[in-house]
Design a protein around this motif. Structure first.
Motif, PDB file in Angstrom:
ATOM      1  N   ILE A 168     -10.872   0.571   3.780  1.00 26.60           N
ATOM      2  CA  ILE A 168      -9.621   1.191   3.325  1.00 26.60           C
ATOM      3  C   ILE A 168      -9.675   1.628   1.863  1.00 26.60           C
ATOM      4  O   ILE A 168      -9.120   2.679   1.509  1.00 26.60           O
ATOM      5  N   TYR A 169     -10.351   0.865   1.005  1.00 20.62           N
ATOM      6  CA  TYR A 169     -10.450   1.299  -0.393  1.00 20.62           C
ATOM      7  C   TYR A 169     -11.090   2.681  -0.526  1.00 20.62           C
ATOM      8  O   TYR A 169     -10.688   3.465  -1.403  1.00 20.62           O
ATOM      9  N   PRO A 170     -12.079   3.038   0.305  1.00 19.02           N
ATOM     10  CA  PRO A 170     -12.621   4.399   0.205  1.00 19.02           C
ATOM     11  C   PRO A 170     -11.601   5.496   0.485  1.00 19.02           C
ATOM     12  O   PRO A 170     -11.812   6.640   0.059  1.00 19.02           O
ATOM     13  N   LEU A 171     -10.513   5.185   1.206  1.00 21.39           N
ATOM     14  CA  LEU A 171      -9.472   6.195   1.380  1.00 21.39           C
ATOM     15  C   LEU A 171      -8.945   6.645   0.028  1.00 21.39           C
ATOM     16  O   LEU A 171      -8.693   7.836  -0.209  1.00 21.39           O
ATOM     17  N   TYR A 172      -8.774   5.672  -0.882  1.00 18.18           N
ATOM     18  CA  TYR A 172      -8.322   5.987  -2.243  1.00 18.18           C
ATOM     19  C   TYR A 172      -9.459   6.609  -3.055  1.00 18.18           C
ATOM     20  O   TYR A 172      -9.249   7.577  -3.791  1.00 18.18           O
ATOM     21  N   GLU A 173     -10.640   6.055  -2.942  1.00 23.08           N
ATOM     22  CA  GLU A 173     -11.785   6.573  -3.689  1.00 23.08           C
ATOM     23  C   GLU A 173     -12.004   8.049  -3.386  1.00 23.08           C
ATOM     24  O   GLU A 173     -12.174   8.879  -4.293  1.00 23.08           O
ATOM     25  N   ASN A 174     -12.004   8.393  -2.107  1.00 26.84           N
ATOM     26  CA  ASN A 174     -12.288   9.772  -1.721  1.00 26.84           C
ATOM     27  C   ASN A 174     -11.129  10.719  -2.040  1.00 26.84           C
ATOM     28  O   ASN A 174     -11.345  11.880  -2.379  1.00 26.84           O
ATOM     29  N   TYR A 282      -1.520   0.728   5.651  1.00 26.64           N
ATOM     30  CA  TYR A 282      -1.995   1.805   4.779  1.00 26.64           C
ATOM     31  C   TYR A 282      -1.566   3.188   5.251  1.00 26.64           C
ATOM     32  O   TYR A 282      -1.531   4.143   4.469  1.00 26.64           O
ATOM     33  N   LEU A 283      -1.210   3.328   6.521  1.00 27.63           N
ATOM     34  CA  LEU A 283      -0.752   4.621   7.017  1.00 27.63           C
ATOM     35  C   LEU A 283       0.714   4.883   6.670  1.00 27.63           C
ATOM     36  O   LEU A 283       1.214   5.992   6.884  1.00 27.63           O
ATOM     37  N   LYS A 284       1.395   3.889   6.139  1.00 23.20           N
ATOM     38  CA  LYS A 284       2.804   4.043   5.761  1.00 23.20           C
ATOM     39  C   LYS A 284       2.975   4.107   4.244  1.00 23.20           C
ATOM     40  O   LYS A 284       3.978   3.670   3.704  1.00 23.20           O
ATOM     41  N   ARG A 285       1.952   4.645   3.569  1.00 22.64           N
ATOM     42  CA  ARG A 285       2.025   4.864   2.123  1.00 22.64           C
ATOM     43  C   ARG A 285       2.194   6.348   1.847  1.00 22.64           C
ATOM     44  O   ARG A 285       1.759   7.178   2.638  1.00 22.64           O
ATOM     45  N   ASP A 286       2.787   6.662   0.712  1.00 26.30           N
ATOM     46  CA  ASP A 286       3.127   8.067   0.470  1.00 26.30           C
ATOM     47  C   ASP A 286       1.898   8.930   0.217  1.00 26.30           C
ATOM     48  O   ASP A 286       1.886  10.114   0.563  1.00 26.30           O
ATOM     49  N   GLN A 287       0.849   8.355  -0.398  1.00 33.59           N
ATOM     50  CA  GLN A 287      -0.366   9.118  -0.696  1.00 33.59           C
ATOM     51  C   GLN A 287      -1.464   8.130  -1.083  1.00 33.59           C
ATOM     52  O   GLN A 287      -1.240   6.931  -1.111  1.00 33.59           O
ATOM     53  N   TYR A 288      -2.665   8.675  -1.366  1.00 38.30           N
ATOM     54  CA  TYR A 288      -3.817   7.824  -1.675  1.00 38.30           C
ATOM     55  C   TYR A 288      -4.484   8.221  -2.996  1.00 38.30           C
ATOM     56  O   TYR A 288      -5.633   7.854  -3.240  1.00 38.30           O
ATOM     57  N   VAL A 289      -3.769   8.936  -3.860  1.00 38.39           N
ATOM     58  CA  VAL A 289      -4.365   9.358  -5.123  1.00 38.39           C
ATOM     59  C   VAL A 289      -3.962   8.465  -6.280  1.00 38.39           C
ATOM     60  O   VAL A 289      -4.494   8.563  -7.384  1.00 38.39           O
ATOM     61  N   HIS A 290      -3.001   7.596  -6.060  1.00 37.98           N
ATOM     62  CA  HIS A 290      -2.650   6.553  -7.027  1.00 37.98           C
ATOM     63  C   HIS A 290      -1.754   5.570  -6.300  1.00 37.98           C
ATOM     64  O   HIS A 290      -1.345   5.798  -5.151  1.00 37.98           O
ATOM     65  N   SER A 291      -1.421   4.466  -6.971  1.00 38.05           N
ATOM     66  CA  SER A 291      -0.538   3.462  -6.395  1.00 38.05           C
ATOM     67  C   SER A 291       0.705   3.351  -7.264  1.00 38.05           C
ATOM     68  O   SER A 291       0.619   3.024  -8.453  1.00 38.05           O
ATOM     69  N   CYS A 292       1.870   3.619  -6.681  1.00 34.50           N
ATOM     70  CA  CYS A 292       3.123   3.491  -7.434  1.00 34.50           C
ATOM     71  C   CYS A 292       3.346   2.053  -7.891  1.00 34.50           C
ATOM     72  O   CYS A 292       3.893   1.819  -8.972  1.00 34.50           O
ATOM     73  N   ALA A 293       2.910   1.091  -7.077  1.00 36.93           N
ATOM     74  CA  ALA A 293       3.060  -0.308  -7.455  1.00 36.93           C
ATOM     75  C   ALA A 293       2.161  -0.648  -8.636  1.00 36.93           C
ATOM     76  O   ALA A 293       2.576  -1.338  -9.578  1.00 36.93           O
TER      77      ALA A 293
END
Length: 500
Positions: A168-174, A282-293
């Motif tokens: 799952i971390y590669p979703l953000y990495e990529n 992870y599919l219920k997050r707004d995006q994968y380019v940063h984390s609002c939290a």
């Protein structure tokens, strides 16, 4: 204005313990490791605090699953604290528990607190391989607190093979490659350079499990002892939990520390921090380019330290986490991201890294005093976040009195979460992706997260036999984010991806 010394929370002792027996049968069990770490923290504070502990927090265990964990440790220490708590799973829990202990001290609900954790995964693995039965306290058939919360692993993720942290971390990495205007090669080079500096720190840390520095090329290049795990992460870019180690942090009031004769230059003040989280799915997050939290907790840390941090410890389970954090903090690419040596190199028990990092930061601040330093921990799959500011200068009451929970800040910053369409078939654009590799060094499976023309989110399994698709997804020269494709639904009901 300052807090009265009787209500000022400070760290007065830190302890770490490593166990490296040649024979796994002689290894210490986690309870013994934690006992040694707590006693080391007491000795570091000058001794005499064990019998005064009124609050004991134990970080969640993975390698050996006891029942009554906190109570068992208290018994080994010969103490009966009125509060003894076993934590839930999460890499952020050490920073959370230290922060919470500071607040209890400030509010007059505690005088002497200990936070500890330890694991013996290295010994457990070696004993299993050798067929050795370890002579430890028997594990429980009904251990406390689950290792993985049930809502963190969804049937959909399991069906598509994208459900573990390394997937799952590669979703953000990529996804961040495109967002930051980088090529995959440039993003990989950034990871390698950052982790090279982190490994150099581990090489000088006497409490690191791994004490070897690596060059950026040795970290990012696939080799016989550095296989690809999940694109673009090699083994040396992934957290190392295969250790026998424990750590402990001892806290009290400034008044109690002074009464014990602890020198002022050995007292580290807790200034405050914040916590927030993302949706567990992870599919219920707004995006994968940063984390609002992540942004919210680091934002509060920066409000506590408007002049910046002299040094930082940014959680480093996978490169995308510290890379996102340093951008939020406005730190340059050459700023050291760890005083401990990173999870890939210094290593630590699954949930214990930030406890070891706190010990390293305390030692660093004693050696080179600084007003404020940052400890940032993260847990789950870019899920739970906690930032903690500590330093040599006394804390301002307003800092500690800031609301620890900044979830509302994260929610206000969050964009609408796209609906998920698990039955969709038709054209789609690639949002991000994850490709998992087997031990043979070849891609084993992977999935694309796509967006439909009306903005819905969908998954699509990758055909590993499609050489052209793999070449596109594994290219170092051009990222595939936003490329058009199509989703189809197979006879098994699973969605599949192909490029247009």
């Amino acid at each position: 204005m300052s807090l009265p010394a009787e209500r000022t929370p400070v760290i007065i002792g830190v302890g770490e313990f490593l166990d490296r027996p040649a024979d796994p049968a002689l290894a210490l069990e986690p309870l013994a490791l934690m006992e040694a770490a707590v006693r080391a923290a007491d000795a570091d504070a000058g001794g005499g605090f064990l019998d005064r502990i009124d609050s004991l927090d134990v970080i969640n265990l993975v390698s050996w699953r006891y029942d009554r964990v906190a109570a068992r440790l208290a018994e080994r220490l010969g103490i009966t604290p009125p509060r003894a708590v076993y934590a839930i799973v999460g890499g952020e829990t050490p920073t959370t528990k230290i922060h919470e202990a500071a607040l209890r001290i400030m509010n007059g609900n505690s005088v002497v607190a200990v936070i500890t954790g330890g694991e013996a995964q290295n010994a457990v693995a070696k004993a299993k391989a050798a067929g050795i039965e370890l002579p430890w306290t028997p594990p429980s058939k009904t251990p406390e607190n689950p290792i993985i919360p049930s809502d963190h692993v969804t049937p959909l993720g399991m069906q598509h093979g994208i459900f573990q942290p390394i997937h799952i971390y590669p979703l953000y990495e990529n996804a961040t490659v495109a967002a930051w205007g980088l090529t995959p090669r440039q993003a990989l080079a950034e990871s390698g350079a950052a982790y090279e500096r982190i490994s150099a720190v581990a090489a000088t840390n006497p409490f690191a499990w791994g004490r070897k520095s690596f060059s950026a090329d040795e970290i990012t290049t696939v080799s016989d002892d550095n296989r690809m795990i999940c694109w673009p992460y090699t083994k040396r870019m992934v957290a190392n939990n295969n250790v026998n180690a424990a750590a402990a942090v001892l806290m009290t009031t400034l008044a109690a520390a002074r009464a014990a004769g602890i020198p002022e230059d050995r007292i580290i003040h807790v200034h405050g921090g914040a916590s927030a989280g993302e949706h567990m799915d992870y599919l219920k997050r707004d995006q994968y380019v940063h984390s609002c939290a992540q942004d919210a907790v680091l934002g509060q840390a920066m409000r506590i330290a408007p002049n910046g941090f002299d040094r930082v410890e940014l959680y480093s389970c996978f490169p995308t986490v510290p890379k996102m954090a340093r951008r939020t903090l406005g730190l340059g690419p050459d700023v050291p991201l760890s005083v401990m040596g990173g999870l890939s190199f210094a290593g630590a028990g699954l949930n214990c890294y930030m406890l070891h990092s706190t010990c390293a930061m305390v030692r660093s601040l004693r050696d080179r005093p600084a007003d404020q330093a940052l400890l940032y921990g993260q847990g789950g799959y870019v899920t739970k976040h906690h930032a903690l500011v500590i330093g040599n200068r006394p804390a301002e009451p307003a800092w500690l009195m800031l609301n620890k929970d900044v979830q509302d800040v994260a929610e206000d910053a969050r964009a609408d979460v796209p609906p998920y369409d698990g039955a969709y078939a038709g054209p789609a654009a690639l949002e991000t992706y994850s490709i998992v590799f087997g031990r043979d060094g070849q891609p084993s499976h992977g999935s694309v997260v796509g967006r439909t023309p009306d903005g819905a989110r969908t998954l699509g399994k990758i055909d590993i036999a499609d050489a052209d698709a793999l070449a596109t997804l594994l290219s170092l020269d051009a990222h595939p984010i936003s490329l058009p494709g199509a989703v189809s639904v197979g006879d098994d009901g699973l969605q599949r991806w192909r490029f247009a």
